[in-house]
Scaffold this active site. Structure first.
Site, short mmCIF file in Angstrom:
data_model
loop_
_atom_site.label_atom_id
_atom_site.label_comp_id
_atom_site.label_asym_id
_atom_site.label_seq_id
_atom_site.Cartn_x
_atom_site.Cartn_y
_atom_site.Cartn_z
N HIS A 78 78.53 71.35 56.80
CA HIS A 78 78.66 72.68 56.55
C HIS A 78 77.00 72.92 56.01
O HIS A 78 76.59 72.66 55.25
CB HIS A 78 79.82 72.78 56.00
CG HIS A 78 79.95 74.01 55.72
ND1 HIS A 78 80.77 74.38 56.75
CD2 HIS A 78 79.32 75.49 54.80
CE1 HIS A 78 80.90 76.71 56.67
NE2 HIS A 78 79.92 76.38 55.26
N ASP B 230 74.58 76.63 56.38
CA ASP B 230 75.39 78.17 55.90
C ASP B 230 73.57 79.11 56.51
O ASP B 230 72.87 80.10 56.03
CB ASP B 230 75.28 79.05 54.62
CG ASP B 230 76.73 78.69 54.76
OD1 ASP B 230 77.04 78.86 56.08
OD2 ASP B 230 77.46 78.76 53.99
N GLU C 113 83.60 79.95 61.03
CA GLU C 113 83.87 79.70 59.06
C GLU C 113 85.21 81.06 58.88
O GLU C 113 84.56 81.77 58.72
CB GLU C 113 83.06 80.01 58.53
CG GLU C 113 83.06 79.55 56.86
CD GLU C 113 82.71 78.70 55.85
OE1 GLU C 113 82.81 78.36 54.43
OE2 GLU C 113 81.33 79.17 55.67
N HIS D 171 89.00 81.73 56.27
CA HIS D 171 87.58 82.04 55.15
C HIS D 171 88.41 82.57 53.63
O HIS D 171 89.88 81.90 52.98
CB HIS D 171 86.55 83.26 55.71
CG HIS D 171 85.72 83.39 54.43
ND1 HIS D 171 85.42 83.95 53.86
CD2 HIS D 171 84.83 81.95 54.45
CE1 HIS D 171 84.00 83.85 53.00
NE2 HIS D 171 83.88 82.81 53.14
N HIS E 134 89.05 76.06 52.93
CA HIS E 134 88.77 77.68 52.30
C HIS E 134 90.86 77.63 53.08
O HIS E 134 91.43 79.08 52.37
CB HIS E 134 88.76 78.79 53.65
CG HIS E 134 87.13 78.59 53.22
ND1 HIS E 134 87.02 79.06 51.49
CD2 HIS E 134 86.29 78.65 53.67
CE1 HIS E 134 85.47 79.44 51.00
NE2 HIS E 134 84.69 78.68 52.45
N HIS F 22 83.81 71.39 54.41
CA HIS F 22 83.36 70.66 53.16
C HIS F 22 84.22 71.61 52.00
O HIS F 22 84.96 72.79 51.73
CB HIS F 22 82.41 72.31 53.00
CG HIS F 22 83.01 73.75 53.40
ND1 HIS F 22 83.32 73.82 55.14
CD2 HIS F 22 82.72 74.65 52.52
CE1 HIS F 22 83.81 75.78 54.69
NE2 HIS F 22 82.88 75.74 53.12
N ASP G 218 77.54 72.42 52.16
CA ASP G 218 77.06 73.50 51.95
C ASP G 218 75.97 73.68 51.25
O ASP G 218 76.14 74.73 50.18
CB ASP G 218 78.40 73.83 51.00
CG ASP G 218 78.84 75.57 51.34
OD1 ASP G 218 78.48 75.65 52.06
OD2 ASP G 218 79.88 76.17 50.53
#
Length: 415
Positions: free
Chosen positions: A44, A46, A148, A175, A216, A237, A342
């Site tokens: 993961h 971003d 995500e 999420h 999540h 993650h 992350d």
């Protein structure tokens, strides 16, 4: 099983002796040599959202030059230094958006693919587990797309199939907002976990070969999705809830289910998930600012007052991340742990400041007594095995059943 038992013995009784036996410099040299031989998978990153939100050139992959070091956490020189061989780029869409979920998802997939295409000498779009070995042979980072949040489906399995065709290879079921069909970890539960349609989403992901990602989600969604899935699941993650009681972390009973499922928990470096001191500090700030818009002038005033009273935020550390890795390996087994920092999305842990720092983490584990075979599993072997198994399950299911026609009314976000 022999490897798992050996690891538990090392973790429980001989880690201190090993730490004394291996000097830090030798451990780091060993870690780099190991990662030169085995693919390192990160679950993961971003960066696509960082590019989208770049103040100077929003959404401009040409202006955001990855060939040069930057002030954020990811660029090509540091990916090479960190020995990253496989990267799942998160094509993240905030669940909190009030409109345009699907549009934003399409834009993020487009942005990520343009980013990958801009650096053909170092990055290559990947869609199959077998692409990893091909990319490694050519000296490139195998670049997968990970969605995500299932809000971007807008309750449509047709949309799920379209996203798969565009290259998405995992989807985090939620999420931070609860959906019509699945409860989120950081929102109020409304469904008791997964609804019947939510379970059909899992089944259709299995049929496609898209990895079911349970980061999540609420613990009930975690359990029910594992019970429903015919393929290994992942946590793209998350860390261990037994060590830090954060809703985004994975409880021990779920870790045990992951082992039975054949899945992988990819440990993250986000401070609130790995450090109790940091979590307590952040919870205190959140209590003070819950009625204030983040990023506003008022927020900064309240934050400054809180820091003056409580002190600066404590540092999460590399050793704490290693503790979470050890815990997942102990409870789920060494065959079911991986890595997902992350970066560019909240990973600010001391000693793991950017994508160049993975060897330092492996050096810590070497000093704790981890053996090379188990480090190779952690680095990427476990995720690659789970991914290949999901593809095998999909090949069987596609012979057994047609695309699902299950449907829910679409509830577009209000303006």
């Amino acid at each position: 099983m022999r490897h798992a038992c050996a690891l538990l013995l090392a973790l429980g009784f001989t880690a201190a002796a090993h730490a004394a036996d291996v000097p830090a410099e030798a451990a780091l040299k060993h870690a780099k040599a190991l990662l030169d031989k085995t693919p390192l998978v990160d679950g993961h990153n971003d960066l696509p959202w960082t590019i989208r939100e770049d103040e100077a050139h929003p959404m401009d992959v040409d202006a955001y030059d990855l060939r040069k070091p930057n002030v954020q956490q990811t660029d090509l020189p540091r990916l090479k230094e960190g020995r990253v061989a496989v990267q799942f780029w998160s094509v993240y869409v905030p669940g909190e958006l009030k409109q345009g979920w699907a549009r934003t998802q399409l834009e993020q997939i487009d942005l990520a693919k343009r980013m990958i295409a801009r650096y053909p000498e170092r990055l290559v779009l990947a869609t199959r587990s077998s692409d990893i070995a091909k990319a490694r042979k050519s000296g490139k980072v195998a670049s997968f797309l990970g969605m995500e949040g299932g809000h971007v489906l807008e309750n449509s399995l047709g949309a799920l199939r379209a996203y798969y065709d565009l290259g998405a290879r995992y989807m985090t079921l939620t999420h931070n907002v609860t959906l019509d069909w699945a409860d989120a970890a950081l929102d109020q539960p409304r469904n008791g976990g997964l609804t019947a349609f939510g379970k059909e989403v899992v089944r259709e992901m299995n049929r496609l070969g898209m990895l079911v990602d349970l980061s999540h989600t609420s613990p009930d969604v975690m359990r029910q999705a594992i019970d429903t899935s015919e393929a290994p699941v992942i946590f793209s993650h998350s860390s261990a809830r037994a060590l830090v009681d954060h809703p985004r972390n994975v409880p021990d009973d779920v870790l045990a289910r992951v082992a039975a499922n054949g899945g992988v928990v990819m440990v993250t470096f986000v401070p609130a998930f790995v450090s109790n001191d940091y979590k307590r500090w952040k919870d205190g700030l959140a209590a003070r600012t819950k009625t204030v818009d983040r990023g506003s002038a008022a927020y900064k005033v309240v934050e400054a007052a809180y820091i003056k009273e409580a002190g600066a935020a404590p540092k999460a550390t590399l050793k704490q991340v290693a503790d979470h890795i050890d815990h997942v390996a102990k409870v789920a087994g060494v065959d079911h742990v991986g890595l997902a920092a992350d970066f560019d999305g909240g990973a600010t842990t001391e000693g793991l400041q950017d994508v160049s720092t993975y060897p330092a983490l492996f050096a810590e584990l070497i000093q704790r007594g981890w053996e090379d075979a188990d480090l190779a599993k952690l680095a990427g072997g476990n995720l690659i095995r789970a991914f290949a198994k999901a593809e095998q399950v999909a090949a069987r299911l596609q012979k057994e059943r047609a695309p699902s026609l299950a449907a829910l009314p679409s509830k577009l976000p209000s303006k």
